[in-house]
Design a protein around this motif. Structure first.
Motif, PDB file in Angstrom:
ATOM      1  N   SER A   1     -38.067 -26.751 -11.307  1.00 12.97           N
ATOM      2  CA  SER A   1     -36.798 -27.253 -10.777  1.00 12.97           C
ATOM      3  C   SER A   1     -36.686 -26.944  -9.288  1.00 12.97           C
ATOM      4  N   PHE A   2     -35.519 -27.268  -8.700  1.00 16.57           N
ATOM      5  CA  PHE A   2     -35.274 -26.911  -7.303  1.00 16.57           C
ATOM      6  C   PHE A   2     -35.440 -25.411  -7.131  1.00 16.57           C
ATOM      7  N   SER A   3     -36.185 -25.042  -6.133  1.00 18.79           N
ATOM      8  CA  SER A   3     -36.442 -23.623  -5.889  1.00 18.79           C
ATOM      9  C   SER A   3     -36.964 -23.481  -4.473  1.00 18.79           C
ATOM     10  N   ALA A   4     -36.651 -22.360  -3.855  1.00 22.49           N
ATOM     11  CA  ALA A   4     -37.014 -22.212  -2.449  1.00 22.49           C
ATOM     12  C   ALA A   4     -37.629 -20.838  -2.184  1.00 22.49           C
ATOM     13  N   TYR A   5     -36.880 -19.960  -1.536  1.00 17.80           N
ATOM     14  CA  TYR A   5     -37.454 -18.703  -1.069  1.00 17.80           C
ATOM     15  C   TYR A   5     -37.813 -17.773  -2.230  1.00 17.80           C
ATOM     16  N   THR A   6     -38.888 -17.013  -2.037  1.00 17.19           N
ATOM     17  CA  THR A   6     -39.386 -16.103  -3.064  1.00 17.19           C
ATOM     18  C   THR A   6     -39.793 -14.773  -2.442  1.00 17.19           C
ATOM     19  N   THR A   7     -39.887 -13.766  -3.289  1.00 15.30           N
ATOM     20  CA  THR A   7     -40.426 -12.478  -2.885  1.00 15.30           C
ATOM     21  C   THR A   7     -41.018 -11.819  -4.127  1.00 15.30           C
ATOM     22  N   MET A   8     -41.955 -10.877  -3.918  1.00 13.78           N
ATOM     23  CA  MET A   8     -42.655 -10.262  -5.047  1.00 13.78           C
ATOM     24  C   MET A   8     -42.812  -8.763  -4.848  1.00 13.78           C
ATOM     25  N   ALA A   9     -42.994  -8.072  -5.972  1.00 15.73           N
ATOM     26  CA  ALA A   9     -43.350  -6.657  -5.989  1.00 15.73           C
ATOM     27  C   ALA A   9     -44.143  -6.404  -7.267  1.00 15.73           C
ATOM     28  N   VAL A  10     -44.847  -5.272  -7.326  1.00 17.97           N
ATOM     29  CA  VAL A  10     -45.527  -4.854  -8.549  1.00 17.97           C
ATOM     30  C   VAL A  10     -44.643  -3.832  -9.244  1.00 17.97           C
ATOM     31  N   ASP A  11     -44.269  -4.106 -10.522  1.00 19.19           N
ATOM     32  CA  ASP A  11     -43.406  -3.155 -11.214  1.00 19.19           C
ATOM     33  C   ASP A  11     -44.226  -1.994 -11.766  1.00 19.19           C
ATOM     34  N   LYS A  12     -43.567  -1.024 -12.400  1.00 16.18           N
ATOM     35  CA  LYS A  12     -44.259   0.195 -12.814  1.00 16.18           C
ATOM     36  C   LYS A  12     -45.216  -0.026 -13.979  1.00 16.18           C
ATOM     37  N   ASN A  13     -45.154  -1.202 -14.618  1.00 15.43           N
ATOM     38  CA  ASN A  13     -46.114  -1.551 -15.659  1.00 15.43           C
ATOM     39  C   ASN A  13     -47.268  -2.386 -15.134  1.00 15.43           C
ATOM     40  N   GLY A  14     -47.251  -2.675 -13.839  1.00 14.23           N
ATOM     41  CA  GLY A  14     -48.320  -3.483 -13.259  1.00 14.23           C
ATOM     42  C   GLY A  14     -48.083  -4.965 -13.341  1.00 14.23           C
ATOM     43  N   ASN A  15     -46.894  -5.392 -13.747  1.00 16.28           N
ATOM     44  CA  ASN A  15     -46.548  -6.809 -13.741  1.00 16.28           C
ATOM     45  C   ASN A  15     -46.086  -7.237 -12.349  1.00 16.28           C
ATOM     46  N   ILE A  16     -46.180  -8.530 -12.081  1.00 13.84           N
ATOM     47  CA  ILE A  16     -45.728  -9.088 -10.815  1.00 13.84           C
ATOM     48  C   ILE A  16     -44.270  -9.505 -10.979  1.00 13.84           C
ATOM     49  N   ALA A  17     -43.384  -8.809 -10.284  1.00 14.80           N
ATOM     50  CA  ALA A  17     -41.953  -9.098 -10.334  1.00 14.80           C
ATOM     51  C   ALA A  17     -41.633 -10.139  -9.272  1.00 14.80           C
ATOM     52  N   LEU A  18     -41.171 -11.306  -9.701  1.00 12.50           N
ATOM     53  CA  LEU A  18     -40.863 -12.414  -8.801  1.00 12.50           C
ATOM     54  C   LEU A  18     -39.359 -12.615  -8.739  1.00 12.50           C
ATOM     55  N   LEU A  19     -38.813 -12.663  -7.520  1.00 10.83           N
ATOM     56  CA  LEU A  19     -37.402 -12.951  -7.283  1.00 10.83           C
ATOM     57  C   LEU A  19     -37.349 -14.234  -6.471  1.00 10.83           C
ATOM     58  N   ALA A  20     -36.518 -15.203  -6.898  1.00 15.56           N
ATOM     59  CA  ALA A  20     -36.585 -16.530  -6.293  1.00 15.56           C
ATOM     60  C   ALA A  20     -35.219 -17.189  -6.229  1.00 15.56           C
ATOM     61  N   GLU A  21     -35.108 -18.142  -5.284  1.00 17.18           N
ATOM     62  CA  GLU A  21     -33.932 -18.993  -5.191  1.00 17.18           C
ATOM     63  C   GLU A  21     -34.034 -20.168  -6.159  1.00 17.18           C
ATOM     64  N   GLY A  22     -32.871 -20.674  -6.555  1.00 20.19           N
ATOM     65  CA  GLY A  22     -32.806 -21.865  -7.374  1.00 20.19           C
ATOM     66  C   GLY A  22     -31.459 -21.916  -8.064  1.00 20.19           C
ATOM     67  N   GLY A  23     -30.453 -22.517  -7.410  1.00 20.40           N
ATOM     68  CA  GLY A  23     -29.101 -22.506  -7.956  1.00 20.40           C
ATOM     69  C   GLY A  23     -28.475 -21.133  -7.927  1.00 20.40           C
ATOM     70  N   GLY A  24     -28.985 -20.282  -7.082  1.00 18.68           N
ATOM     71  CA  GLY A  24     -28.625 -18.866  -7.022  1.00 18.68           C
ATOM     72  C   GLY A  24     -29.905 -18.064  -6.892  1.00 18.68           C
ATOM     73  N   ILE A  25     -29.970 -16.942  -7.599  1.00 18.96           N
ATOM     74  CA  ILE A  25     -31.163 -16.072  -7.559  1.00 18.96           C
ATOM     75  C   ILE A  25     -31.590 -15.769  -8.986  1.00 18.96           C
ATOM     76  N   TRP A  26     -32.891 -15.981  -9.278  1.00 19.05           N
ATOM     77  CA  TRP A  26     -33.398 -15.647 -10.602  1.00 19.05           C
ATOM     78  C   TRP A  26     -34.607 -14.731 -10.503  1.00 19.05           C
TER      79      TRP A  26
END
Length: 522
Positions: A367-392
């Motif tokens: 869907s519509f989506s724009a700015y993103t950012t990432m981090a590695v969480d304490k379990n080693g997963n990639i945590a993605l934060l993104a725009e799209g009708g707000g923040i998800w």
């Protein structure tokens, strides 16, 4: 900015963490209204705290979704909010304002009028959080005003935020470095290699709008003072815009930026150090993708800020330790279809041309989506934060992103740690200190001293008692010096990760030299 809108070691090996996706997509903030006031949530940033928790930040834009000053000089209220999770994003605490807009400030406090586009980083040792933001009334992209947007430094320490104006360091005397600029949002990185005094070095991307140029700045005092990497006169990307940075295994800095005029193309450049301690070196010749959608292996991405993240990994085909580079960005021309591009870090990772091709793609949103950012969480997963009708928010395992070709594998003792791993338990860069056969102190008689390097590490030393500065000072060669001398080996500057090889730690090799010393200190 928008122009239109636990480590686990068993024996001698590190246990590979290959875990399923931890979370389905979770909406943290939704665009809407508060009473009659339209509210838009924009520009995400996320950090992993030293206790393993996540703290996500976003602009809360009142009345308009546009940037500070509405692009020119039409001030409107923008605040930065934060929301925390202690369970890798499965649940979130209530959100709260972090930097609050003050629409009635005096002229000398104009920088407190509004805040936006947060860039953030956590100090891996103290746990302090640094936030750099654009602020004030004036539009970053204004060409009609003499007023400039401010650059603020906010630090979270002892459960409170303290904000100061540091604009002059970025603009220079009489605006010598630019008239309209900002530190780009998302991830500021902290080096795992170089530390001066209290803090490991920080790097951040800067967009100088009136020059259409992308720069990198660095700070050795957690953002109190900043310097242009390579000097303000040397432009890394001259058709640049918002940019992201990452530290490479040898300490060089990778820069990735959206094109100012080139639509879907992306630029890459690398700063190669000749003197890491002084920040001296050279930018290479920048490389750029075609921007076409049909070029195999190249990134096809809208004019939008993305994120870079270098992740330690094991390759499934041969179980070798390596690195996977991630780039999150909308894979379209119209700010939709967020994806995570990925590729194994190339052997010649200091050559910008080697980042143009070879990318694979994992789709995250259609869907519509724009700015993103990432981090590695304490379990080693990639945590993605993104725009799209707000923040998800959503997290993904590296195995899922790479179709099981790679799995997250935390850096083992004696090997390089990436800047995506916030906790350094083994001294500089995650590497254990060298061991010394004689305890520190002053001795009446001469002592025979043997220094032993951790696996894959190198010992650097000086002969005159001065601080060793890597990588320019003498390296231990295994040859005993011919005369007694003083060894001064502070923990923070005596070792480097293995280089140039990055595929695996070098074989275990005690790096001993034996010498007679009248004084020694570790």
């Amino acid at each position: 900015m928008n122009k239109k809108l636990s480590k686990l070691i068993v024996g001698a090996f590190a246990l590979v963490l290959s875990v399923p996706n931890a979370n389905a997509q979770t909406r943290l903030f939704t665009n809407g209204k508060e009473g009659s006031t339209p509210i838009y949530w924009r520009i995400p940033s996320i950090v992993r705290l030293t206790d393993g928790g996540l703290w996500a930040f976003t602009d809360k834009r009142y009345w308009k979704e546009t940037d500070l000053g509405n692009g020119n000089d039409d001030p409107h209220k923008i605040e930065i909010y934060g929301i925390q999770s202690s369970d890798n994003g499965a649940t979130w605490d209530p959100s709260a304002v972090v930097l609050q807009s003050n629409l009635n400030v005096s002229d000398d406090k104009e920088y407190l009028y509004a805040f936006g586009d947060a860039g953030t980083v956590v100090d891996r040792e103290s746990g302090k959080i640094l936030m750099m933001a654009a602020s004030g009334k004036h539009g970053v992209f204004s060409t009609t005003t003499t007023g400039r947007p401010f650059v603020t430094r906010s630090v979270f320490d002892n459960n409170k935020w303290t904000t100061t104006n540091v604009s002059d360091q970025f603009y220079g005397p009489n605006n010598a470095y630019g008239t309209h600029l900002f530190v780009t949002s998302g991830r500021i990185i902290q080096s795992t290699i170089y530390k001066k005094g209290t803090y490991y070095r920080l790097y951040a991307g800067v967009c100088v709008v009136n020059k259409s140029a992308s720069y990198v700045v660095y700070s050795d005092d957690f953002g109190e003072t900043w310097h242009y990497l390579g000097g303000s006169e040397n432009i890394p990307v001259s058709d640049g815009d918002e940019c992201k940075v990452e530290e490479l295994p040898n300490g060089d800095i990778l820069l990735q930026t959206r094109r100012r005029t080139g639509g879907t193309g992306r630029y890459f450049n690398v700063y190669h150090f000749s003197d890491l301690a002084k920040g001296e070196g050279n930018w290479q010749a920048s490389a750029v993708t075609s921007g076409a959608s049909n070029v195999s292996g190249q990134t096809y991405a809208s004019q939008c800020n993305g994120e870079l993240l270098l992740v330690p990994a094991k390759r499934a085909s041969d179980n070798k330790q390596t690195y996977v580079l991630l780039l999150s960005v909308p894979a379209s021309s119209d700010r939709s279809n967020i994806c995570i591009y990925w590729k194994e870090l190339p052997d010649d990772y200091s050559n910008p041309a080697n980042y143009v091709a070879g990318w694979n793609k994992y789709a995250c949103s259609s869907s519509f989506s724009a700015y993103t950012t990432m981090a590695v969480d304490k379990n080693g997963n990639i945590a993605l934060l993104a725009e799209g009708g707000g923040i998800w928010f959503q997290s993904y395992s590296l195995a899922t992103i790479t179709s099981n070709k790679y799995a997250y594998s935390p850096s083992a003792s004696g090997t390089y740690h990436t800047s995506s791993e916030p906790n350094s338990e083994h001294g500089v860069g995650g590497i254990k200190k060298p061991t010394m056969s004689v305890a520190g102190g002053t001795y009446a008689n001469s002592q025979t001293i043997t220094l032993t390097a951790p696996d894959g590490a190198q010992i650097y030393y000086t002969l005159d008692g001065s601080e060793p500065q890597v990588p320019t000072t003498t390296k231990g060669s295994g040859v005993a010096p011919s005369a007694p001398e003083r060894r001064h080996l502070p923990a923070y500057s005596s070792i480097l990760p293995p280089s140039p090889s990055r595929r695996a730690p070098q074989p275990s090799r005690p790096l001993p030299w034996t010498t007679t010393a009248t004084r020694a200190r570790l």
